[in-house]
Scaffold this motif. Structure first.
Motif, PDB file in Angstrom:
ATOM      1  N   ASN A 163      38.133  36.844  41.909  1.00 48.18           N
ATOM      2  CA  ASN A 163      38.550  37.105  40.529  1.00 48.18           C
ATOM      3  C   ASN A 163      39.884  36.458  40.206  1.00 48.18           C
ATOM      4  N   ASN A 166      40.587  35.852  36.435  1.00 52.07           N
ATOM      5  CA  ASN A 166      40.929  37.091  35.733  1.00 52.07           C
ATOM      6  C   ASN A 166      42.341  37.540  36.072  1.00 52.07           C
ATOM      7  N   ARG A 167      42.691  37.475  37.349  1.00 54.01           N
ATOM      8  CA  ARG A 167      44.039  37.880  37.753  1.00 54.01           C
ATOM      9  C   ARG A 167      45.093  36.988  37.099  1.00 54.01           C
ATOM     10  N   ASN A 169      44.790  35.306  34.247  1.00 56.86           N
ATOM     11  CA  ASN A 169      44.825  35.605  32.810  1.00 56.86           C
ATOM     12  C   ASN A 169      45.572  36.899  32.528  1.00 56.86           C
ATOM     13  N   VAL A 170      45.357  37.919  33.336  1.00 61.17           N
ATOM     14  CA  VAL A 170      46.061  39.196  33.155  1.00 61.17           C
ATOM     15  C   VAL A 170      47.561  39.002  33.374  1.00 61.17           C
ATOM     16  N   ALA A 171      47.917  38.255  34.419  1.00 59.53           N
ATOM     17  CA  ALA A 171      49.335  38.007  34.693  1.00 59.53           C
ATOM     18  C   ALA A 171      49.987  37.238  33.536  1.00 59.53           C
ATOM     19  N   TYR A 173      49.000  37.228  30.398  1.00 60.31           N
ATOM     20  CA  TYR A 173      49.058  38.138  29.252  1.00 60.31           C
ATOM     21  C   TYR A 173      50.270  39.081  29.393  1.00 60.31           C
ATOM     22  N   ARG A 174      50.432  39.645  30.564  1.00 65.35           N
ATOM     23  CA  ARG A 174      51.550  40.572  30.798  1.00 65.35           C
ATOM     24  C   ARG A 174      52.888  39.851  30.649  1.00 65.35           C
ATOM     25  N   LYS A 177      53.535  39.430  26.961  1.00 61.79           N
ATOM     26  CA  LYS A 177      53.913  40.725  26.370  1.00 61.79           C
ATOM     27  C   LYS A 177      55.349  41.072  26.722  1.00 61.79           C
TER      28      LYS A 177
END
Length: 182
Positions: A163, A166-167, A169-171, A173-174, A177
């Motif tokens: 994944n 996904n990891r 993309n999440v990183a 995004y965070r 933010k």
């Protein structure tokens, strides 16, 4: 489609074989594990189903892993060596549910020889098409898995093993933010 169907399947199977070494704990520990892998990958031909065959496949896995990081000239030499070692003789065949495709070994040849030659034959197509850049190592910093980028725009960066996409993309995004919130 970038390559012939059998070449794509061989490339993807080779990548999945290599990636068994980077998955959490090697899933190819026993001849039965190897047999299950071969069934999933739809490899045809005879199988010895013994420890010697497993050792040969694991040695081949290491050899194939190196192909993913070679320059085109190095890859040509390595592919030619795989084909010469096996005394490969390409022939069109049709069997099971597969339409016409190439085999370059007999179905009774040792498994590691057949897998190595199928991989080499697929890489012949990669080199001839000028698409060596489609052989990639996962872009995630903590992953050494390999992948075959079959996307139209050559944009695939992450493997399918852990994944990683996904990891990442999440990183990202965070991080966005956190930057936005100051």
């Amino acid at each position: 489609m970038v390559f012939a169907h059998d070449a794509e399947m061989s490339l993807l199977s080779a990548a999945r074989l290599v990636n068994t070494a980077v998955e959490g704990g090697d899933p190819l520990r026993t001849p039965a594990d190897l047999d299950a892998f071969l069934d999933r990958e739809q490899y045809s031909g005879v199988r010895a189903g013994d420890d010697a065959e497993l050792r040969e496949i694991l040695a081949l896995r290491d050899r194939v892993r190196e192909l993913w990081t070679m320059t085109e000239d190095e890859l040509v030499i390595a592919v030619n060596a795989l084909l010469a070692d096996a005394r490969a003789l390409p022939q069109l065949v049709k069997h099971d549910h597969w339409d016409w495709h190439l085999h370059a070994t007999a179905s009774t040849d040792p498994l590691a020889k057949r897998v190595g030659v199928e991989t080499a034959m697929a890489l012949v197509d990669v080199v001839r098409a000028g698409e060596v850049a489609r052989l990639k190592v996962c872009a995630a910093e903590d992953c050494d898995a390999v992948l075959v980028d079959l996307s139209k725009n050559r944009s695939k960066r992450y493997c399918d093993v852990g994944n990683c996409g996904n990891r990442a993309n999440v990183a990202a995004y965070r991080a966005r933010k956190a930057a936005a919130s100051g």
